[in-house]
Design a protein around this motif. Structure first.
Motif, PDB file in Angstrom:
ATOM      1  N   ARG A 102     -27.180  95.648   6.933  1.00 23.85           N
ATOM      2  CA  ARG A 102     -26.306  94.559   6.496  1.00 23.85           C
ATOM      3  C   ARG A 102     -26.536  94.291   5.010  1.00 23.85           C
ATOM      4  O   ARG A 102     -27.605  94.596   4.478  1.00 23.85           O
ATOM      5  N   ASP A 103     -25.560  93.677   4.340  1.00 23.79           N
ATOM      6  CA  ASP A 103     -25.668  93.370   2.916  1.00 23.79           C
ATOM      7  C   ASP A 103     -26.675  92.237   2.722  1.00 23.79           C
ATOM      8  O   ASP A 103     -26.427  91.099   3.113  1.00 23.79           O
ATOM      9  N   LEU A 104     -27.806  92.528   2.104  1.00 24.17           N
ATOM     10  CA  LEU A 104     -28.870  91.535   1.950  1.00 24.17           C
ATOM     11  C   LEU A 104     -28.447  90.372   1.058  1.00 24.17           C
ATOM     12  O   LEU A 104     -28.833  89.230   1.278  1.00 24.17           O
ATOM     13  N   PHE A 105     -27.609  90.671   0.045  1.00 20.81           N
ATOM     14  CA  PHE A 105     -27.137  89.601  -0.837  1.00 20.81           C
ATOM     15  C   PHE A 105     -26.386  88.538  -0.040  1.00 20.81           C
ATOM     16  O   PHE A 105     -26.630  87.340  -0.180  1.00 20.81           O
ATOM     17  N   VAL A 106     -25.492  88.998   0.829  1.00 17.25           N
ATOM     18  CA  VAL A 106     -24.712  88.062   1.632  1.00 17.25           C
ATOM     19  C   VAL A 106     -25.621  87.321   2.620  1.00 17.25           C
ATOM     20  O   VAL A 106     -25.482  86.113   2.828  1.00 17.25           O
ATOM     21  N   ARG A 107     -26.592  88.064   3.165  1.00 20.26           N
ATOM     22  CA  ARG A 107     -27.539  87.431   4.094  1.00 20.26           C
ATOM     23  C   ARG A 107     -28.313  86.311   3.390  1.00 20.26           C
ATOM     24  O   ARG A 107     -28.479  85.220   3.920  1.00 20.26           O
TER      25      ARG A 107
END
Lengths: 328, 358
Positions: A102-107
């Motif tokens: 998953r996109d860590l930035f969005v997380r």
């Protein structure tokens, strides 16, 4: 206005009378703001908190509008290597990917939402309960005070994490959770907020009680009583305005510890559900991977430290500005 | 233990006529001293006020003097019903208010107001002047334009009504005390209890506040109970003066009578301690009392003043007489309009200075 303003402050602080023309009267809050502005660190803390708040609020806009990744969207094909190791930051995935791709930035962005939400709501409840109970204990004293103060001592003496784990685990077995009276503690955010509030109100309660004890002896309270003011009026109109400063200071110092508390619960897998991103859960995830995927540890960790540090700086600044007599 | 009831009026002056506005009868207040954490037991009692009886007449100023800890402020707080008496009666305007509940007491609160000693502690730092002076109106839900009334009050006590929105920290001590006076005056009370209203102020400011209080008394026909340890101030403002020692009322007389012919040895000692401000004033030997004020937790038997009383030693040739040690002297008339609680009151003109060293 600059020079005149500072003159007015100096004069007011020395209890002198400000009689010159053109100098306006200042409320205690104006004086507070004047002093607070001088404290660059605290001001920085406040600005960062506001920015984080804004980021959390517009997280969906950023994730869908700019990076076009959802918080639970999997990019197993592009962001995981053949062996299943997450890939690091790049132009598309600013903070890299987590173990599930998953996109860590969005997380992390959504994690801000969770952390602030949980910490602020839980602190809000804690302040509400702590203020009312502390006021009652300090104002009425005697048996009421003994009962309430000992209750606070008991709560503070409980092994926090152990009880928290117990309560969260017990209430997370069914979808209904634990209905306690009017409270429906369903698994997920409500139970986490409940547990955090349950263990943090006595801190506010003690501060409020102590301050109320000394304020209740002040002559202005006696004056109000001699005018025929009711207990409720004295508590909320005379004493409470004098408690706002300490309450503000201590709640801003409790918020970061509540953020850590939520992260700890999530780290242990007891916090918010899997589908809701949380810094604690990201860090827990990272513990298996950080030797090969440093970004998984660094980015959530950085935000956690930044947020708690900002709140602590703000709290210190508030204390200095609200009560100039206590030195550093 | 009950004192002999002295027929009313105890002591009169030109200012005392009609029925008393306030009468306190055998007023007693003991503060329990407790030990223990949860199961507290009373181990002793601070006997703050002991069997005090006096009256205040409409329009007069009764001064109440004594050193720190003698019970004068406790007496004031008992009359204002901020404290509940242990025993005794308080009659205000013909009605017994001793045991009224706080709800039943409310209408009387309008008539009994207080001015406090510390103008810094008695005003809420988080409220504006307008809120502070307007509080009595808000509490008693009075009709009419509160803002205008507050401005009128501010004007009357010598504050600029434009400072309505200012906060207490922006005022000097004297101005703050004017705010306190305005608040006390707001509901047009009958009795104002002034608890050392000028003790915390500069000497130059004291006179202004005293003059203000006197002007207001004339204008609104106020009755004052004026508490102070400053004998000069009390003499200036009072019609009659009561002297307290260790919770007991020891002497009561008109102001001039008390100052010129003190009959209780304690009053004489107290007055001799007043510095003489005139150049070329007769150099008097002060009566230096031996020892400290005894603890009100464990007061001496008999006359509370006997361990320090120079007169008692003189009478008993160095020994304190039997009745001083064992029997409490009643407050008795030593001459018309002058009562004192002493077995061996001073004769007018009797010099005690030398006796102190006898």
């Amino acid at each position: 206005m600059g020079q005149t303003a500072s003159d007015a402050i100096v004069a007011a602080e020395h209890g002198a009378v400000v009689e010159q023309e053109g100098v306006r009267g200042r409320s205690p809050w104006q004086l507070f703001w004047y002093r607070f502005r001088q404290d660059k660190l605290a001001l920085t803390g406040l600005i960062i908190i506001v920015l984080l708040g804004v980021l959390a609020a517009i997280a969906p806009l950023i994730s869908h509008g700019i990076v076009h990744h959802g918080p639970n969207q999997l990019f197993s094909n592009t962001m995981l290597t053949q062996g299943g190791i997450p890939k690091g930051p790049n132009g598309q995935f600013w903070f890299g990917a987590d173990s599930a791709g998953r996109d860590l930035f969005v997380r992390v962005l959504y994690g801000t939402q969770t952390s602030l939400e949980v910490a602020v709501i839980a602190t809000g409840f804690a302040v509400l309960i702590g203020t009312v109970i502390g006021l009652i204990a300090g104002y009425f004293g005697g048996a009421i005070d003994t009962l309430l103060s000992r209750t606070m001592d008991v709560v503070l003496s409980m092994p926090l994490l152990l009880f928290a784990i117990g309560i969260v685990a017990a209430c997370s077995t069914t979808i209904q959770g634990c209905p306690i009276g009017p409270l429906h503690l369903t698994p997920g955010l409500p139970i986490v907020i409940f547990v955090i509030a349950l263990f943090s109100w006595p801190y506010i309660g003690r501060i409020v009680r102590g301050n109320t004890l000394s304020l209740a002896q002040k002559e202005f309270v006696e004056a109000a009583r001699s005018l025929g003011a009711s207990n409720a009026r004295i508590m909320f109109r005379e004493i409470f305005p004098n408690l706002v400063a300490p309450i503000l200071v201590y709640s801003s110092l409790i918020v970061p510890s509540n953020i850590i508390f939520e992260a700890s619960l999530s780290y242990l897998g007891l916090g918010v559900p899997q589908s809701i991103p949380s810094w604690g859960r990201e860090l827990s995830d990272a513990s298996d991977w950080f030797t090969v995927a440093w970004w998984m540890l660094v980015f959530p960790g950085f935000f956690l430290v930044l947020t708690t540090l900002s709140f602590n700086l703000l709290g210190d600044g508030l204390r200095d500005a609200l009560d100039p007599r206590t030195g550093r | 233990m009950s004192q002999t009831q002295v027929p009313e009026p105890l002591v009169t002056s030109e200012a005392t006529h009609g029925e008393p506005l306030v009468s306190v009868e055998n007023l007693t207040k003991h503060f329990p001293v407790r030990r223990g954490i949860i199961f507290q037991r009373q181990v002793a009692a601070v006997q703050a006020v002991q069997d005090v009886t006096f009256s205040i007449y409409p329009g007069e100023t009764l001064g109440l003097v004594g050193e720190s800890g003698c019970g004068k402020s406790t007496t004031a707080r008992l009359i204002a019903r901020l404290l509940n008496p242990t025993s005794g009666r308080i009659v205000f305007d013909g009605q017994d208010i001793t045991k009224l509940s706080s709800r039943r007491m409310r209408p009387f609160r309008r008539d009994i107001q207080m001015i406090f000693q510390d103008p810094y502690a008695s005003l809420n730092p988080r409220q504006s002047v307008g809120q502070i002076i307007g509080a009595p109106f808000a509490i008693h839900h009075t009709e009419g334009d509160t803002r205008k009334r507050v401005r009128d009050l501010m004007d009357r006590v010598g504050l600029n009504p434009e400072h309505y929105n200012r906060y207490p920290h922006e005022f000097s001590g004297g101005q703050r005390q004017r705010i306190g006076v305005a608040r006390a005056l707001a509901l047009r009370p009958k009795l104002i209890i002034c608890d050392e209203p000028v003790s915390a102020l500069d000497v130059s400011i004291q006179a202004q506040i005293l003059n203000l209080l006197e002007d207001l008394q004339d204008e609104f026909n106020l009755t004052y109970l004026f508490i102070s340890h400053d004998l000069g101030v009390v003499r200036h403002i009072s019609d009659r003066i009561a002297v307290m020692y260790l919770g007991h009322l020891v002497e009561l007389a008109t102001a001039d009578e008390l100052y010129e012919r003190p009959r209780h040895p304690y009053t004489a000692a107290l007055l001799s301690a007043v510095p003489k401000g005139r150049a070329g004033a007769r150099v008097t030997n002060r009566i230096v009392l031996q020892g400290d004020v005894p603890s009100p937790v464990n007061p001496p038997s008999g006359c509370p003043f006997h361990p320090r009383c120079p007169k008692a030693r003189l009478v008993g040739n160095g020994e304190v007489p039997e009745n001083c040690r064992n029997e409490l002297p009643p407050l008795g008339e030593v001459e018309t309009n002058h009562v004192a609680a002493c077995w061996y009151p001073l004769e007018p003109g009797e010099e005690l200075e030398r006796m102190a060293h006898a």
